[in-house]
Design a protein around this motif. Structure first.
Motif, PDB file in Angstrom:
ATOM      1  N   LYS A  85       0.789  -1.250   0.000  1.00 22.13           N
ATOM      2  CA  LYS A  85       0.000   0.000   0.000  1.00 22.13           C
ATOM      3  C   LYS A  85       0.814   1.290   0.000  1.00 22.13           C
ATOM      4  CE  LYS A  85      -0.163   0.527   4.911  1.00 22.13           C
ATOM      5  NZ  LYS A  85      -0.764   1.135   6.040  1.00 22.13           N
ATOM      6  N   VAL A  87       2.307   4.223  -1.803  1.00 15.98           N
ATOM      7  CA  VAL A  87       2.139   4.865  -3.101  1.00 15.98           C
ATOM      8  C   VAL A  87       3.501   5.110  -3.768  1.00 15.98           C
ATOM      9  CG1 VAL A  87       1.264   6.945  -4.242  1.00 15.98           C
ATOM     10  CG2 VAL A  87      -0.040   5.911  -2.371  1.00 15.98           C
ATOM     11  N   SER A 125     -10.043   1.564  -2.105  1.00 19.60           N
ATOM     12  CA  SER A 125      -9.545   2.836  -1.565  1.00 19.60           C
ATOM     13  C   SER A 125     -10.217   4.006  -2.248  1.00 19.60           C
ATOM     14  CB  SER A 125      -8.038   2.896  -1.815  1.00 19.60           C
ATOM     15  OG  SER A 125      -7.550   4.195  -1.605  1.00 19.60           O
ATOM     16  N   THR A 127      -8.706   6.282  -3.290  1.00 23.01           N
ATOM     17  CA  THR A 127      -7.764   6.718  -4.324  1.00 23.01           C
ATOM     18  C   THR A 127      -8.378   6.534  -5.721  1.00 23.01           C
ATOM     19  OG1 THR A 127      -5.436   6.649  -4.953  1.00 23.01           O
ATOM     20  CG2 THR A 127      -6.469   4.533  -4.591  1.00 23.01           C
ATOM     21  N   GLN A 198       5.273   6.830   5.621  1.00 27.61           N
ATOM     22  CA  GLN A 198       4.860   7.738   4.538  1.00 27.61           C
ATOM     23  C   GLN A 198       3.553   8.431   4.910  1.00 27.61           C
ATOM     24  OE1 GLN A 198       7.043   7.923   1.822  1.00 27.61           O
ATOM     25  NE2 GLN A 198       8.171   6.600   3.222  1.00 27.61           N
ATOM     26  N   LEU A 200       0.584  10.236   7.331  1.00 31.73           N
ATOM     27  CA  LEU A 200       0.649  11.364   8.262  1.00 31.73           C
ATOM     28  C   LEU A 200       0.681  10.949   9.739  1.00 31.73           C
ATOM     29  CD1 LEU A 200       0.544  14.437   8.728  1.00 31.73           C
ATOM     30  CD2 LEU A 200      -1.959  14.268   8.654  1.00 31.73           C
ATOM     31  N   PHE A 203       3.745   9.255  11.168  1.00 35.03           N
ATOM     32  CA  PHE A 203       4.865  10.212  11.186  1.00 35.03           C
ATOM     33  C   PHE A 203       4.716  11.169  12.364  1.00 35.03           C
ATOM     34  CE2 PHE A 203       8.500  11.208   8.456  1.00 35.03           C
ATOM     35  CZ  PHE A 203       9.026  12.267   9.179  1.00 35.03           C
ATOM     36  N   SER A 216       7.192  17.127   8.223  1.00 35.01           N
ATOM     37  CA  SER A 216       7.037  18.068   7.115  1.00 35.01           C
ATOM     38  C   SER A 216       5.566  18.097   6.735  1.00 35.01           C
ATOM     39  CB  SER A 216       7.851  17.605   5.896  1.00 35.01           C
ATOM     40  OG  SER A 216       9.220  17.617   6.193  1.00 35.01           O
ATOM     41  N   ARG A 231      -8.390  15.527   4.338  1.00 33.39           N
ATOM     42  CA  ARG A 231      -8.693  14.093   4.211  1.00 33.39           C
ATOM     43  C   ARG A 231      -9.754  13.726   5.242  1.00 33.39           C
ATOM     44  NH1 ARG A 231      -5.921  15.095   0.591  1.00 33.39           N
ATOM     45  NH2 ARG A 231      -4.033  14.061  -0.196  1.00 33.39           N
ATOM     46  N   VAL A 272      -4.464  19.026   7.381  1.00 38.42           N
ATOM     47  CA  VAL A 272      -3.253  18.529   8.065  1.00 38.42           C
ATOM     48  C   VAL A 272      -3.038  19.337   9.357  1.00 38.42           C
ATOM     49  CG1 VAL A 272      -0.758  18.158   7.872  1.00 38.42           C
ATOM     50  CG2 VAL A 272      -2.229  17.749   5.886  1.00 38.42           C
ATOM     51  N   ARG A 295       3.495  17.526  -1.871  1.00 40.71           N
ATOM     52  CA  ARG A 295       3.998  16.195  -2.241  1.00 40.71           C
ATOM     53  C   ARG A 295       3.358  15.807  -3.571  1.00 40.71           C
ATOM     54  NH1 ARG A 295       2.866  11.192   1.814  1.00 40.71           N
ATOM     55  NH2 ARG A 295       0.713  11.555   1.152  1.00 40.71           N
TER      56      ARG A 295
HETATM   57  C1  UD1 Z   1      -2.494   7.592   0.499  1.00 41.07           C
HETATM   58  C2  UD1 Z   1      -3.262   7.146  -0.709  1.00 41.07           C
HETATM   59  C3  UD1 Z   1      -4.307   6.162  -0.291  1.00 41.07           C
HETATM   60  C4  UD1 Z   1      -3.653   5.014   0.371  1.00 41.07           C
HETATM   61  C5  UD1 Z   1      -2.925   5.512   1.595  1.00 41.07           C
HETATM   62  C6  UD1 Z   1      -2.234   4.333   2.250  1.00 41.07           C
HETATM   63  C7  UD1 Z   1      -3.616   8.635  -2.577  1.00 41.07           C
HETATM   64  C8  UD1 Z   1      -4.297   9.842  -3.074  1.00 41.07           C
HETATM   65  N1  UD1 Z   1      -3.881   8.299  -1.325  1.00 41.07           N
HETATM   66  O1  UD1 Z   1      -3.375   8.395   1.269  1.00 41.07           O
HETATM   67  O2  UD1 Z   1      -4.991   5.673  -1.411  1.00 41.07           O
HETATM   68  O3  UD1 Z   1      -4.608   4.044   0.732  1.00 41.07           O
HETATM   69  O4  UD1 Z   1      -1.980   6.501   1.198  1.00 41.07           O
HETATM   70  O5  UD1 Z   1      -0.881   4.372   2.225  1.00 41.07           O
HETATM   71  O6  UD1 Z   1      -2.866   8.003  -3.282  1.00 41.07           O
HETATM   72  N2  UD1 Z   1       1.207  14.498   4.917  1.00 41.07           N
HETATM   73  C9  UD1 Z   1       2.085  15.446   5.378  1.00 41.07           C
HETATM   74  N3  UD1 Z   1       3.277  15.031   5.874  1.00 41.07           N
HETATM   75  C10 UD1 Z   1       3.650  13.711   5.947  1.00 41.07           C
HETATM   76  C11 UD1 Z   1       2.719  12.732   5.487  1.00 41.07           C
HETATM   77  C12 UD1 Z   1       1.512  13.161   4.957  1.00 41.07           C
HETATM   78  O7  UD1 Z   1       1.804  16.640   5.324  1.00 41.07           O
HETATM   79  O8  UD1 Z   1       4.766  13.411   6.402  1.00 41.07           O
HETATM   80  C13 UD1 Z   1      -0.104  14.920   4.386  1.00 41.07           C
HETATM   81  C14 UD1 Z   1      -0.344  14.496   2.950  1.00 41.07           C
HETATM   82  O9  UD1 Z   1       0.178  15.452   2.055  1.00 41.07           O
HETATM   83  C15 UD1 Z   1      -1.871  14.388   2.915  1.00 41.07           C
HETATM   84  C16 UD1 Z   1      -2.234  13.955   4.340  1.00 41.07           C
HETATM   85  O10 UD1 Z   1      -1.109  14.282   5.145  1.00 41.07           O
HETATM   86  O11 UD1 Z   1      -2.439  15.641   2.671  1.00 41.07           O
HETATM   87  C17 UD1 Z   1      -2.494  12.471   4.446  1.00 41.07           C
HETATM   88  O12 UD1 Z   1      -1.416  11.762   3.868  1.00 41.07           O
HETATM   89  P1  UD1 Z   1      -1.253  10.187   3.986  1.00 41.07           P
HETATM   90  O13 UD1 Z   1      -1.426   9.775   5.391  1.00 41.07           O
HETATM   91  O14 UD1 Z   1       0.026   9.809   3.295  1.00 41.07           O
HETATM   92  O15 UD1 Z   1      -2.485   9.586   3.184  1.00 41.07           O
HETATM   93  P2  UD1 Z   1      -2.984   9.881   1.695  1.00 41.07           P
HETATM   94  O16 UD1 Z   1      -1.900  10.391   0.827  1.00 41.07           O
HETATM   95  O17 UD1 Z   1      -4.234  10.679   1.785  1.00 41.07           O
END
Ligand code: UD1
Length: 337
Positions: A85, A87, A125, A127, A198, A200, A203, A216, A231, A272, A295
């Motif tokens: 999972k 991306v 998902s 997605t 990866q 949020l 992290f 970040s 989200r 966020v 990102r």
């Molecule tokens: C992504 C996938 C989703 C997948 C999920 C599981 C897309 C659009 N979404 O979700 O399908 O099931 O991952 O891995 O492909 N953020 C930060 N800093 C960080 C990490 C994240 O600011 O260090 C922000 C991201 O930019 C986003 C939000 O937090 O706006 C959520 O990110 P994340 O938890 O990675 O999930 P998605 O990208 O929404």
């Protein structure tokens, strides 16, 4: 009723095994332990008082899948989580994702189509919607061209299941998750990301515990109220319960079509920065973060219209963002001791 949970020791899989056992189902969990640990079985046992039957099966191994089903011929329902999972990783190594997420699905369905009847729940998902044109997103929103091989495997998976429904006795529900977060309130099971997270919330918790220097925040120039992306964060326990309800619908033959689709989210979008503020409130800790550029591949906003799940499944997310963050924080503290 014997229920197979693939990826049963993973993040959402393990929470679903707990909810199935709480409802009296007889569970067999399979996992290849590529992104999970065998110790999860003990966590499940501490919560439910019962260790599920476990087999180390790699679904990419066609003969291993055949052997598994000949050993357990009486499985009446399957919840299929086993998949990769990440991306970014899928962009770097697409074939790994097609092999892990598609070959395994095909081998599994090849065995299931031999049965007179079977209920099948698929992990999909949000997605698949890409950047939807309007919010909240209903199940009728158009599917967009996938932005990553990972996203494409979810779309292809949905198509494969829809195609085979026409010629087999497999009844399926496709569950499109928004952003699953949190951990079991007991802190006996939770998310175990390998390497640098990866996503949020892991992290955030790893930064708060001191494993990462700072978070970040990817982008503050989005057209949203505070400029950060939005989200729909759903507590993994709510999500797990939805799987049990969806499975019961199929087992009780309440489904109207052979393939049904439901969004699973809370219906509320959070930015966020709102997640960070809520985390600081529940943890009583100041989070070190900095705003950086966007990102690649991120959508601006995605939150669910949950009417169909609420009205047809009779399921509704009950836990709040604060509940989810406080359980994630409790879990992080527990695993770092
Ligand atoms: C992504 C996938 C989703 C997948 C999920 C599981 C897309 C659009 N979404 O979700 O399908 O099931 O991952 O891995 O492909 N953020 C930060 N800093 C960080 C990490 C994240 O600011 O260090 C922000 C991201 O930019 C986003 C939000 O937090 O706006 C959520 O990110 P994340 O938890 O990675 O999930 P998605 O990208 O929404």
């Amino acid at each position: 009723m014997k229920i197979l949970v693939t990826g049963g020791l993973g993040f959402i899989g393990s929470h679903t095994v707990v909810e199935l056992q709480n409802k009296g189902f007889d569970v067999i969990a399979i996992d290849n332990l590529s992104n999970s640990s065998i110790g999860v079985l003990d966590g499940i046992e501490r919560i439910t008082g019962k260790k599920p039957l476990f087999e180390n099966v790699d679904l990419r191994d066609k003969s291993a899948v055949q052997i598994f089903f000949s050993k357990y011929p009486d499985i009446s329902g399957v919840i299929h989580f086993a998949a990769s999972k990440a991306v970014g990783e899928s962009v770097e190594n697409p074939l790994l994702y097609y092999e892990n997420n598609i070959n395994s699905l095909v081998y599994l369905l090849q065995e299931l189509q031999k049965k007179p009847e079977v209920s099948f729940i698929f992990s999909s998902s949000c997605t698949v919607y890409g950047q939807a044109e309007s919010m909240p997103i209903t199940e009728n929103a158009p599917i967009q061209v996938a932005m990553s091989p990972y996203g494409n495997t979810k779309q292809i998976g949905e198509e494969i299941i829809t195609d085979i429904a026409k010629v087999t006795n497999i009844n399926s529900i496709l569950l499109r998750y928004f952003n699953p977060i949190g951990a079991h309130p007991s802190a006996e099971i939770g998310e175990l990301p390998i390497g640098v997270p990866q996503n949020l919330v892991p992290f955030i918790t790893q930064t708060a515990i001191g494993l990462r220097e700072k978070l970040s925040v990817f982008g503050s120039d989005y057209p949203t109220s505070d400029g950060t992306a939005i989200r729909d964060y759903i507590h993994v326990v709510d999500l797990a319960k939805a799987h049990v309800i969806a499975l019961q619908r199929l087992l009780n033959k309440q489904n109207i079509t052979k393939v049904e689709i439901f969004n699973l989210g809370t219906g509320t979008g959070s930015s966020v920065l709102e997640v960070i503020t809520a985390f600081e409130k529940v943890s009583q800790k100041k989070l070190n973060y900095q705003i950086v550029g966007r990102r690649e591949g991120d959508v601006i906003e995605a939150y669910a219209n949950t009417d169909k799940a609420n009205n047809v499944l009779g399921w509704k997310a009950e836990l709040s963002l604060e509940d989810a963050l406080s359980s994630a924080w409790k879990w992080e503290q527990k695993i770092r001791i």
